[in-house]
Structures are given as structure tokens and as C-alpha cells.
Scaffold this active site. Structure first.
Site, PDB file in Angstrom:
ATOM      1  N   SER A 173      66.540   2.654  29.163  1.00  0.00           N
ATOM      2  CA  SER A 173      67.492   3.406  29.980  1.00  0.00           C
ATOM      3  C   SER A 173      66.873   3.578  31.363  1.00  0.00           C
ATOM      4  O   SER A 173      65.666   3.352  31.547  1.00  0.00           O
ATOM      5  CB  SER A 173      67.728   4.778  29.334  1.00  0.00           C
ATOM      6  OG  SER A 173      68.323   5.689  30.236  1.00  0.00           O
ATOM      7  N   TYR A 186      65.250  13.035  24.853  1.00  0.00           N
ATOM      8  CA  TYR A 186      65.772  11.680  24.975  1.00  0.00           C
ATOM      9  C   TYR A 186      64.976  10.900  26.023  1.00  0.00           C
ATOM     10  O   TYR A 186      64.567   9.761  25.789  1.00  0.00           O
ATOM     11  CB  TYR A 186      67.247  11.751  25.349  1.00  0.00           C
ATOM     12  CG  TYR A 186      67.897  10.412  25.593  1.00  0.00           C
ATOM     13  CD1 TYR A 186      68.364   9.652  24.524  1.00  0.00           C
ATOM     14  CD2 TYR A 186      68.055   9.911  26.882  1.00  0.00           C
ATOM     15  CE1 TYR A 186      68.976   8.411  24.735  1.00  0.00           C
ATOM     16  CE2 TYR A 186      68.666   8.687  27.107  1.00  0.00           C
ATOM     17  CZ  TYR A 186      69.116   7.945  26.029  1.00  0.00           C
ATOM     18  OH  TYR A 186      69.708   6.717  26.250  1.00  0.00           O
TER      19      TYR A 186
END
Length: 342
Positions: A173, A186
Site C-alpha cells: 500500500s 494496518y
């Protein structure tokens, strides 16, 4: 002179990443033929990127191994793949269980003989203030996003070393390099994936295994069921500004299996974030945090606390796209209409 050399190196690396990030269109006919007959293991294939990659590969006549928790949905995707001319194998699993991952590798080899590409896409988020998210939810994020990918990477690399080739793709990401507020656990797992990918590539290089590649794909926020499935204790629906369409990432992942570099931001927003964070890291993080605060904590509609799909799969969120961008656009239109009303 030293600063000049560093800047030139940064520019060259950034140019390479930019060119990689622009490769988001559908594959050429030549590349489509290269995927035909190859075996792809996709962990997290039941929705979002995983479903998109699986069904597109089916259209390219690949062998696709579908792994996730929602068996009925995997069977539906398998039928679509077979109808498109590809081959499909369904292997239900929980990526956080190493015995499930080993069974996935065993069944794949039994069916297809080898593994060309292993894609670790399973993941779940936890949205909210760190101290308000239950610690068991945060631990589960680590179990799935980091430990699960370690299990999958371990199984893949061992098989690749046996057969002498292979490509491992880990779904990172922009948060692999630039963490966002309200995504603390996360972001920590995605940073871990980048370091895992880099370390593995060096170990393989030192071991003389140049035919084995490990790639960390790094998209911007994308309109997939991720936001619906995330554990969410923010008090508001999950979202982010300027979401990309999932097809952009689907195309990039398949292209990465053929041509990808070790680190691959997807699209101009992710590439811009990559550049910005290397030049102005703290400023980039501050601006990003303010952006998330506005879209997530101020403007999003209310939502009751939920653990999402962290512990149990959800029946909702079955597609590649989840309609979040459309919903946000409608909300903005409604707010403008309210402001016009006397």
C-alpha cells in the site's frame, strides 16, 4: 558532490517507479499469451483485487488457484473462470493458519505440478483511534496482514527454490512507506511487507536465485470492499479521498507478474506520494493525516463500531468494485443541495 549523486539516484529510481506505475492498462495480446497456461495462486480471491485478478487471468486462459474463506463465492468465481476458458481450483483457507497455507501449496502442486506466481492479497484494515480499537482486533490485523503473508511467502519461496523460478507478489500500500492516521496497525503491517519483500530479494540475490522475484505492489486508496470489511471504530463509514478504480490495480498486478520491479507504486497518486515522502517525509505524513481526518472523521456518515470481517467473513462485499466513490459523490451532491436550500 555526494548530495548531487544521491539526488540523481533518487531521480533515476523515481523514474523507474513512475514508469512501472503507469503500466496500469490491460495487457497486450503478447503478454496475455504469456500468462496462458501459467499457474497463479491468489490468496484473498473472493472480492476486490483478488477477484478482479482471478477473473481477468481466467480470460487469459491461465490456471487460477482461488484461496479465501468464502467457499461459495470462490466456487462462483471458479465457474466464471472456466466459462472464460481458464482452469480453476478452489482451496478454502484462513491465511492466518500456517497449516491451511501449506495445504494450499500441496493441493496446487497436486493439481497443476508447479506454481508460476503466488499473490498474497488477503488483508483487512482497522480504522479508528489506536486507543479505541480493541487490542484483539489489532492483533488480528497482524495475524492476517503480516503473519499470513509470511506464511504464504514461506510456502511460495520454498517451492520456487525447488523448481528454480517463480514470482511472489505481496499486496502492499502507499502505507508501506507513508503511514496514515487512524490506520496505525494496518500501516504497521504494510510497512512490514515492504521490509519483508526487500529482505527476501537480497537473500535470493545472495543465494544466486535470480529467476525468483519478490514484488511489493503499492496502490493508493481504492474503491473495493476493503472499506466495508474493515474493523471500524471511528464512528463513521470507512473511506479516503480520490479513490482509484480497482481495475487499475488489477492490471498492475498482472503486469507485475511479467515485468514488475521489486517495489511498484500504482498510478500517479501513489507515485507522487512515494516521491513526496522521500523528499519531505514528515510534511507528507502531516498532510496525509489531515486529509484522512477530513474524509474519515468529519465528513463520512455515521457507523456503529464493528469488527468487520476481521474474525468472520461477511456475506456483503462480494464484487471487485464496491461503489464507495459513487456513494461519496451522491453525498457531496446532497450536501450542496442542502446548502442551497433557504
Amino acid at each position: 558532490m555526494k548530495n548531487l549523486s544521491w539526488n540523481a539516484s533518487l531521480l533515476l529510481t523515481g523514474l523507474c517507479l513512475f514508469l512501472s506505475s503507469c503500466s496500469t492498462s490491460r495487457l497486450s495480446r503478447s503478454d496475455q499469451r504469456k500468462t496462458a497456461g501459467k499457474t497463479f495462486v491468489i490468496v484473498g480471491a473472493s472480492s476486490g483485487f483478488g477477484r478482479g485478478v482471478a477473473e481477468q487471468l481466467g480470460g487469459y486462459k491461465a490456471n487460477v488457484v482461488l484461496a479465501a474463506r468464502r467457499t461459495d463465492l470462490l466456487e462462483e468465481i471458479a465457474r466464471n473462470i472456466r466459462a472464460a476458458g481458464g482452469n480453476a481450483l478452489v482451496v478454502p483457507l484462513d491465511i492466518s493458519k500456517p497449516e491451511d497455507v501449506q495445504r494450499l501449496a500441496t493441493e496446487t502442486l497436486r493439481q497443476f505440478g508447479d506454481i508460476d506466481v503466488w499473490v498474497n492479497m488477503a488483508g483487512v484494515g482497522a480504522i479508528g483511534r489506536f486507543w479505541e480499537i480493541p487490542v484483539e482486533d489489532q492483533a488480528r490485523i497482524v495475524d492476517v496482514n503480516l503473519k499470513g503473508v509470511i506464511y504464504g511467502s514461506h510456502a511460495a519461496i520454498r517451492q520456487f527454490r525447488t523448481q528454480g523460478y517463480g514470482t511472489l507478489i505481496n499486496m502492499g500500500s502507499v502505507e508501506s512507506f507513508s503511514p496514515l492516521a487512524y490506520h496505525a496497525s494496518y500501516a504497521a503491517t504494510k510497512a512490514g511487507l515492504l521490509n519483508l519483500t526487500q529482505a527476501l530479494n537480497h537473500e535470493l540475490r545472495l543465494d544466486g536465485k535470480g529467476n525468483i522475484r519478490v514484488i511489493n505492489v503499492e496502490p493508493w486508496a481504492v474503491d473495493t470492499p476493503f472499506w466495508r470489511h474493515a474493523a471500524n471504530y471511528s464512528g463513521r463509514e470507512g473511506r479516503m479521498a480520490a479513490m482509484d478504480p480497482p481495475q487499475k490495480v488489477v492490471n498492475a498486478v498482472i503486469r507485475a507478474s511479467l515485468h514488475g520491479r521489486h517495489e511498484m507504486p500504482v498510478g500517479w497518486k501513489a507515485t507522487g506520494a512515494w516521491f513526496s515522502h522521500r523528499i519531505f517525509p514528515r510534511l507528507t505524513e502531516r498532510i496525509s493525516a489531515n486529509l484522512v481526518h477530513r474524509y474519515q472523521m468529519r465528513n463520512a456518515p455515521p457507523l456503529s463500531p464493528t469488527s468487520g470481517s476481521a474474525f468472520q467473513p461477511m456475506p456483503e462485499g462480494r464484487g471487485v468494485d464496491d461503489g464507495v466513490k459513487k456513494k461519496m459523490k451522491e453525498e457531496r451532491r446532497a450536501r450542496k443541495q442542502e446548502n442551497k436550500t433557504p
